[in-house]
Design a protein around this motif. Sequence first.
Motif, PDB file in Angstrom:
ATOM      1  N   UNK A 148      10.489 -51.935  78.428  1.00 56.21           N
ATOM      2  CA  UNK A 148      11.911 -51.444  78.634  1.00 56.21           C
ATOM      3  C   UNK A 148      12.413 -50.601  77.223  1.00 56.21           C
ATOM      4  N   UNK A 149      11.938 -51.062  76.325  1.00 55.19           N
ATOM      5  CA  UNK A 149      12.530 -50.598  75.097  1.00 55.19           C
ATOM      6  C   UNK A 149      11.720 -49.025  74.958  1.00 55.19           C
ATOM      7  N   UNK A 150      10.593 -49.036  75.363  1.00 53.98           N
ATOM      8  CA  UNK A 150       9.673 -47.760  75.314  1.00 53.98           C
ATOM      9  C   UNK A 150      10.366 -46.702  76.238  1.00 53.98           C
ATOM     10  N   UNK A 151      10.778 -47.319  77.285  1.00 53.07           N
ATOM     11  CA  UNK A 151      11.730 -46.472  78.547  1.00 53.07           C
ATOM     12  C   UNK A 151      12.834 -45.809  78.039  1.00 53.07           C
ATOM     13  N   UNK A 152      13.563 -46.692  77.555  1.00 49.05           N
ATOM     14  CA  UNK A 152      15.044 -46.671  77.075  1.00 49.05           C
ATOM     15  C   UNK A 152      14.932 -45.385  75.893  1.00 49.05           C
ATOM     16  N   UNK A 153      13.829 -45.458  74.971  1.00 43.80           N
ATOM     17  CA  UNK A 153      13.487 -44.389  74.001  1.00 43.80           C
ATOM     18  C   UNK A 153      13.542 -43.146  74.486  1.00 43.80           C
ATOM     19  N   UNK A 154      12.375 -43.050  75.655  1.00 44.94           N
ATOM     20  CA  UNK A 154      12.180 -41.941  76.341  1.00 44.94           C
ATOM     21  C   UNK A 154      13.172 -41.284  76.957  1.00 44.94           C
ATOM     22  N   UNK A 155      14.092 -42.103  77.443  1.00 43.76           N
ATOM     23  CA  UNK A 155      15.263 -41.576  78.397  1.00 43.76           C
ATOM     24  C   UNK A 155      16.414 -40.984  77.147  1.00 43.76           C
TER      25      UNK A 155
END
Length: 184
Positions: free
Chosen positions: A157-164
């Motif tokens: 989730x943290x990686x996804x939020x960072x990508x977004x």
Amino acid sequence: MSAPVDRRSRVPFRHRLLIAVVVNAAVVIVILVLRAWLSLDRSVGWVAVGFIISIVYANSVWTLSNLALPSLAPRFAKLTGPSSWLLLSSTMLVITAVGCVVAVMTLVAIDIFPRGNLWKLLYTSMCLAAPVSFIIGFSRYVYEGMRHRLQMATLKLAAKELDEERARKLAVEARLSSLESRVH
């Protein structure tokens, strides 16, 4: 993004051993208080012998388990199907048997248990210790598995939020570039 490091792999063996001994002592104290409260014989000698027996068993079985399973259980978790549970059960049974042998031999050596019936003492010890080991071991195995899955989901989730967030910044920069090109 690099793979997460399991927190247990960074905890030194000496520190895990100290934690195991402190936790065992606390559990033994609770057990002794309950045993004394439920017993008619509340003499100091009985409490001392009960403490010695309990602390020897707790430190023999649980400490071996606490030292061995954190490094073995992740390997078991990689297996699929019932083989994981079978291997975990077998390992816990072996650890419990070794812990009971160590505890009985220790208690015989310090003259708490009589020297005569070692097999009977071992059998009785295993009958009492095995169910407790399985309940605690399986519970901890399931808990650690859930904790690991939660940790992985949190990292994803943290990686996804960072990508977004990066995508939003790139979009804003692109709009800003577009506006700048129109102005000039």
